[in-house]
Design an enzyme around this catalytic site. Sequence first.
Site, PDB file in Angstrom:
ATOM      1  N   SER A  54      58.585   1.723  57.276  1.00 16.70           N
ATOM      2  CA  SER A  54      57.988   2.978  56.806  1.00 16.70           C
ATOM      3  C   SER A  54      57.605   2.921  55.327  1.00 16.70           C
ATOM      4  CB  SER A  54      58.957   4.116  57.117  1.00 16.70           C
ATOM      5  OG  SER A  54      58.400   5.346  56.787  1.00 16.70           O
ATOM      6  N   ASP A  94      52.243   7.215  54.081  1.00 19.39           N
ATOM      7  CA  ASP A  94      53.324   6.277  53.768  1.00 19.39           C
ATOM      8  C   ASP A  94      53.003   4.942  54.475  1.00 19.39           C
ATOM      9  OD1 ASP A  94      53.964   6.960  56.419  1.00 19.39           O
ATOM     10  OD2 ASP A  94      56.104   6.723  56.070  1.00 19.39           O
ATOM     11  N   ASP A 132      53.788   3.350  57.206  1.00 21.44           N
ATOM     12  CA  ASP A 132      53.478   3.210  58.636  1.00 21.44           C
ATOM     13  C   ASP A 132      52.626   4.355  59.174  1.00 21.44           C
ATOM     14  OD1 ASP A 132      55.570   5.025  58.441  1.00 21.44           O
ATOM     15  OD2 ASP A 132      56.414   4.466  60.382  1.00 21.44           O
TER      16      ASP A 132
HETATM   17 MG    MG Z   1      56.996   6.562  57.882  1.00 24.80          MG
END
Ligand code: MG
Length: 446
Positions: A95, A236, A238
Amino acid sequence: MAKYFGTNGVRGRFDELTPELTLRLSQAIGGYFKGGKIVVARDCRLTGEALRSAVVAGLSSVGCETIDLGMVSSPTAEYITRRLAADGCIIISASHNPPEWNALKVVDGKGIAVSREKGEDIEKLIEKPGLVRWDKIGKIRIYETGTAEHIEAIKKLAAADKIAKRKPKIVIDCGNGAASVIAPRLLKELGCEIISLNSHPDGRFPGRPSEPTEANVKELIALVKSSGADAGVAWDGDGDRVIFVDEKGAYVIGDKVYALSIIWKAAGKKLKYDVVTTVATSKAVEDVAARYGAKVRYTAIGAPYLCEEIAKKSAAMGGEEVGGVIWPELSMAKDGFMTVAKLAEALCEKPLSKWLEEVPEYFNVKLKIEADEKSKKEIVERVLAHAKNKKLDCVTIDGVRINLKDSWVICRPSGTEPYVRIFAEAKNAGEAKRLAEEYQRIALGK
Ligand code: MG
């Protein structure tokens, strides 16, 4: 207590989350899903390909059929899992963490991320991997159309014709993360005019750190202003979370992204279902939900808890304070691309700064108290006793959240650090500070 699983999967640097551990965990995950059909995806981190090989080897060795989506965003993987009625999904992505990190995020067939508690059940299977016979090994299927299918699904849910006509100008900052493989294509197909920044995948994250905080998106803010764009957006690493920048260059925090999403979902009508959010989310969300006749159901902090709550009882939507919004009509995952499609649609009506006038303004103050495990408990109990004594409206799902008239405060032990955090929010900065300090005193028993 789970050894490897945290609130959102297994996370570590490459010398912690090694290919060997990934292989063993993937065999255990395959066992947990009883050898079903598992979707595998990765973001653009440099270690992603090595870990993907370990995941695929682990899953097929215990008899799972693997559907490998390649490099896609997390929301794409979660959408495809539901679409293909797969039994589960493993997403190799840390992430917003720095580039040397990676993680395995595990999602079940309903699209619900596996929490720490369920991770414990998976870990029990590590010691007995259940290798299948050589001729029962799982098939590995390469699936290349995940992103295209996800884009089509979003386009059906956003007013694509309206967007194509108005052609809002949006600056996109993908942070060189997984958003790079979908966002430029999606917005172009929707008919937006786009200016892109950091929008080629690069696992070193050379453009900016992958957490889209205000400090990390300064370049985006400047570009929105200098280009006269209608808005800026930044995801962010991902792509499940997104923040906005309005046409004047003002940064829009995650709480407000969620509040705006509720307004756009309601589209002026009453919402049929409740709205779900975490106990750390701004009261602006509750205020906006109430305007459309919806109650707020609170959950512990962490995306798996949001999904579980929505799955338990229908909800209009779910969202968290850091800009992750779940649109259940699309999937059970936070989807930063669906959120931006709704933004593009909203921009056809009026500027983002005008939309923001519909979101109540709150100010917040964060304090922390150093505490070991034992005193963490005592502190929370002290605050709870105070709230009960004063007959205050409190939510005790994750720490103690106390809802006051135009303000609220939460006292919550950190899961990973030796602190209890006090977070207060009020209509003005002075009141937020006063409230945070008052509860710091109460927490310390002074
Ligand atoms: Mg994320």
